[in-house]
Design an enzyme around this catalytic site. Structure first.
Site, short mmCIF file in Angstrom:
data_model
loop_
_atom_site.label_atom_id
_atom_site.label_comp_id
_atom_site.label_asym_id
_atom_site.label_seq_id
_atom_site.Cartn_x
_atom_site.Cartn_y
_atom_site.Cartn_z
N LYS A 158 0.84 -14.90 -2.80
CA LYS A 158 -0.68 -14.11 -3.37
C LYS A 158 -0.94 -16.21 -3.66
O LYS A 158 -0.75 -16.83 -4.59
CB LYS A 158 -0.35 -13.83 -4.53
CG LYS A 158 -0.27 -12.68 -4.60
CD LYS A 158 -0.39 -11.11 -5.13
CE LYS A 158 -0.60 -10.04 -5.39
NZ LYS A 158 -0.85 -8.48 -6.69
N GLY A 164 -9.19 -10.32 -4.38
CA GLY A 164 -10.03 -9.63 -3.72
C GLY A 164 -9.09 -9.80 -2.15
O GLY A 164 -9.90 -9.56 -1.10
N LYS A 201 7.45 -8.96 -5.87
CA LYS A 201 8.05 -8.24 -5.30
C LYS A 201 6.62 -7.15 -4.58
O LYS A 201 5.69 -6.76 -5.21
CB LYS A 201 8.54 -8.07 -6.55
CG LYS A 201 9.42 -6.53 -6.19
CD LYS A 201 10.51 -6.85 -4.41
CE LYS A 201 11.55 -5.23 -4.52
NZ LYS A 201 11.99 -5.77 -2.78
N HIS A 208 -4.36 2.31 -6.70
CA HIS A 208 -5.36 0.17 -7.75
C HIS A 208 -5.86 1.62 -9.61
O HIS A 208 -6.68 2.52 -8.15
CB HIS A 208 -6.21 0.14 -6.75
CG HIS A 208 -7.24 -0.96 -7.38
ND1 HIS A 208 -7.67 -1.90 -6.99
CD2 HIS A 208 -8.02 -0.23 -8.31
CE1 HIS A 208 -8.60 -2.50 -7.91
NE2 HIS A 208 -8.95 -1.74 -9.12
N GLU A 288 -4.99 -7.38 -12.23
CA GLU A 288 -6.05 -9.00 -12.54
C GLU A 288 -6.64 -8.97 -13.08
O GLU A 288 -6.70 -7.00 -13.66
CB GLU A 288 -6.59 -8.43 -11.46
CG GLU A 288 -6.21 -9.42 -9.66
CD GLU A 288 -6.53 -9.32 -9.00
OE1 GLU A 288 -6.28 -9.41 -7.68
OE2 GLU A 288 -8.61 -9.55 -8.33
N ASN A 290 -10.09 -8.41 -15.17
CA ASN A 290 -12.32 -8.85 -14.42
C ASN A 290 -12.12 -8.96 -15.89
O ASN A 290 -12.46 -7.69 -16.62
CB ASN A 290 -12.87 -7.56 -14.07
CG ASN A 290 -11.76 -7.61 -12.06
OD1 ASN A 290 -11.71 -8.33 -11.79
ND2 ASN A 290 -11.58 -5.84 -11.88
N ARG A 292 -15.70 -9.04 -16.65
CA ARG A 292 -17.08 -8.49 -15.73
C ARG A 292 -17.56 -7.02 -16.50
O ARG A 292 -16.75 -6.67 -16.01
CB ARG A 292 -17.95 -9.03 -14.65
CG ARG A 292 -17.26 -8.41 -13.71
CD ARG A 292 -17.49 -8.52 -12.30
NE ARG A 292 -16.68 -7.79 -11.49
CZ ARG A 292 -15.62 -8.20 -10.60
NH1 ARG A 292 -14.85 -8.79 -11.32
NH2 ARG A 292 -14.85 -6.39 -10.14
N ARG A 336 -20.75 4.81 -3.13
CA ARG A 336 -20.99 3.71 -2.71
C ARG A 336 -21.57 3.53 -1.32
O ARG A 336 -21.43 3.66 -0.53
CB ARG A 336 -20.39 2.50 -2.50
CG ARG A 336 -19.74 2.08 -3.69
CD ARG A 336 -18.80 0.65 -3.55
NE ARG A 336 -18.07 0.16 -5.19
CZ ARG A 336 -17.61 -0.76 -5.23
NH1 ARG A 336 -18.23 -1.96 -4.66
NH2 ARG A 336 -17.00 -0.91 -6.11
C1 MV4 Z 1 -0.52 -6.17 -4.39
C2 MV4 Z 1 -0.03 -5.45 -3.51
C3 MV4 Z 1 1.28 -4.92 -3.22
N1 MV4 Z 1 2.21 -5.44 -3.76
N2 MV4 Z 1 0.51 -6.99 -5.13
C4 MV4 Z 1 -4.79 -6.55 -2.92
C5 MV4 Z 1 -5.89 -7.99 -3.61
C6 MV4 Z 1 -5.31 -7.86 -4.90
N3 MV4 Z 1 -6.56 -7.15 -6.29
C7 MV4 Z 1 -3.30 -7.66 -5.76
N4 MV4 Z 1 -4.00 -6.68 -4.11
C8 MV4 Z 1 -2.47 -5.65 -3.79
N5 MV4 Z 1 -1.15 -6.64 -4.55
C9 MV4 Z 1 1.91 -6.61 -4.69
N6 MV4 Z 1 3.00 -7.54 -5.67
C10 MV4 Z 1 -1.31 -4.39 -2.66
C11 MV4 Z 1 -2.55 -5.28 -2.55
C12 MV4 Z 1 -3.36 -4.10 -2.28
C13 MV4 Z 1 -3.86 -3.60 -2.54
C14 MV4 Z 1 -4.10 -3.93 -4.11
C15 MV4 Z 1 -5.23 -3.25 -4.68
C16 MV4 Z 1 -6.06 -2.02 -3.94
C17 MV4 Z 1 -6.46 -1.91 -2.57
C18 MV4 Z 1 -5.80 -3.15 -1.60
C19 MV4 Z 1 -5.16 -3.53 0.01
C20 MV4 Z 1 -4.17 -4.18 -0.11
C21 MV4 Z 1 -3.80 -4.30 -0.55
#
Ligand code: MV4
Length: 450
Positions: A158, A164, A201, A208, A288, A290, A292, A336
């Site tokens: 990352k 995003g 990992k 989410h 994360e 945010n 806002r 949306r």
């Molecule tokens: C991850 C993940 C799986 N494992 N981290 C997508 C953008 C950012 N918000 C972080 N994201 C992700 N991080 C780990 N360790 C999968 C995603 C992810 C995702 C996260 C939330 C909502 C939609 C997503 C779509 C693809 C990947």
């Protein structure tokens, strides 16, 4: 209390803030680009200042023009909405230097939470569950190989400046690590001017789920429960709901406590959202934070009966929060509605709305800035409305959403109404059995010629 607030934004969120200002007896100043001269927020505000031509960089992102507008209208606070300058540390600082209250996070807080690796280290210190992986930024590829091996494949690379999904790579085996490392760093450098990377990992098929929090100037914070935002396409949220169909009372308490602990540890002031990844075993991990107000804030307002914009203004004016937490009393879903064509890979469809009928009735809320005859400019994001339905149960909220979508008439442009209507019939959505992978397999059915 503030006498006059300038809204440094446009569209539905500008309307949203102006409405609460009116209810609080606070004067409102709209700012607009030449492309938005006919936009609704310009008419609803008490005053309006043109801050430049259509391109965002010349208007809604032009800090000097926004500050000048605040000065000439004598605004004592600025509400940034979401997007644009809402998480711009430099702008937060400039407002402070001009003694204009920024209704958002401090520059330090924005920087601290905007750097994903440092945000994560802070959360580890605070005792908030985080995804196992690297402690902070990975200095070089040798370390990357070592940490990936220690973490155990599959891993997620990352970008620290990311968010995003930009500069993010899933790596399933060591032989793919080098390419992923190089390409992710290049992408991050190009997008953010920074190629710091960290490793986690990989959480497979996560949900989410984010927790709304509000912190006050006395260092106290509360939570207002969760929003499930797993239905996303290319990291763009399409629909959100609360309560999450995956939630249990116990998990909600644990996630709420973790979010409040995070907010109080950093002495967070204002409305914020702590985003978590939740795996199929209901383990949750900080993703994360945010700093806002978010697009999807209305579903929380609907189920706990709380005006989040009002709370942002009160907290910015130094009013302490009550300290109690809020739990959903109803079920609410937001769709949306974007000016995009779901039958053509969601490509943008700007233009003039020649006819518009908005749904209504009990349990239906629409947050929008559009009207019949309005021309959607091509310069900004494609969202034209948020359709929110609220009912006692999830099934009733879905049923109400179907009815409202069937009532929703927009002529002259294409919109995502047909997508949401099909979503509400999709078995995995209706059963609540969906993760962030859901949209990968979703296919629009061609319209039946009626
Ligand atoms: C991850 C993940 C799986 N494992 N981290 C997508 C953008 C950012 N918000 C972080 N994201 C992700 N991080 C780990 N360790 C999968 C995603 C992810 C995702 C996260 C939330 C909502 C939609 C997503 C779509 C693809 C990947």
């Amino acid at each position: 209390m503030f006498k006059k607030i300038l809204i440094a934004n446009r569209g539905e969120i500008a309307m949203r803030v102006i409405r609460t200002c009116k209810e609080m007896g606070i004067k409102s100043v709209a700012v607009y680009s030449t492309a938005d001269a006919e936009s609704l927020h310009v008419r609803f505000a008490d005053e309006a200042v043109c801050i430049g031509p259509a391109p965002s960089s010349e208007s809604y992102l032009k800090m000097s023009n926004i500050i000048a507008a605040a000065e000439i209208t004598n605004a004592d606070a600025i509400h940034p909405g979401y997007g644009f300058l809402s998480e711009n540390a430099k702008f937060s600082k400039i407002c402070e230097e001009h003694e204009i209250k920024f209704i958002g996070a401090s520059a330090e807080m924005i920087d601290r939470m905007g750097d994903k690796a440092s945000a994560k280290s802070t959360m580890i210190e605070a005792g908030v569950p985080c995804v196992p992986g690297s402690e902070g930024v990975i200095p070089d590829f040798e370390t990357c190989i070592k940490v990936a091996k220690e973490t155990g494949y599959p891993v997620m690379l990352k970008a620290s400046a990311g968010g995003g999904g930009k500069g993010m790579r899933a790596v399933w085996k060591e032989e793919d690590l080098q390419n992923a490392w190089e390409s992710a760093r290049q992408e991050s450098k190009a997008a953010f001017g920074n190629d710091d990377m960290y490793i986690e990992k990989l959480i497979e098929e996560p949900r989410h789920i984010e927790i709304q929090i509000v912190g006050d100037s006395n260092g106290r914070a509360c939570h207002l429960s969760e929003r499930d935002c797993s239905v996303q396409r290319r990291h763009q949220k399409l629909t959100e709901e609360t309560p999450s169909p995956f939630m249990t009372d116990e998990l909600r308490d644990e996630m709420g406590k973790a979010a409040v602990k995070a907010a109080e540890y950093i002495k967070y002031e204002g409305a914020g959202t702590v985003e978590f990844l939740v795996d199929k075993h209901r383990n949750f991990y900080f993703m994360e934070m945010n700093t806002r107000i978010q697009v999807e804030h209305p579903i929380t307002e609907q189920v706990v009966d709380y005006d989040l914009i009002r709370e942002q203004i009160l907290v910015a004016a130094g009013v302490p929060i009550s300290g109690k937490n809020y739990y959903p009393q109803l079920h609410s879903i937001e769709c949306r509605i974007n000016a995009e064509d779901p039958y053509k890979d969601f490509r943008p469809s700007p233009g003039k709305i020649t006819n518009l009928h908005l749904p209504g009735g009990h349990g239906v809320r629409i947050d929008t800035h559009v009207y019949s005859g309005y021309t959607i400019p091509p310069n900004y994001d494609s969202m034209i409305a948020k359709l929110i339905t609220t009912a006692q149960t999830r099934d009733e909220a879905i049923n109400k959403m179907k009815r409202a979508l069937d009532e929703f008439v927009v002529e002259g442009i294409k919109t995502t109404v047909p997508f949401h209507r099909q979503l509400m019939d999709h078995p995995d959505y209706v059963s609540g059995n969906y993760t962030t992978k859901f949209m990968e397999d979703f296919k629009m059915e061609e319209p039946k010629d009626n």
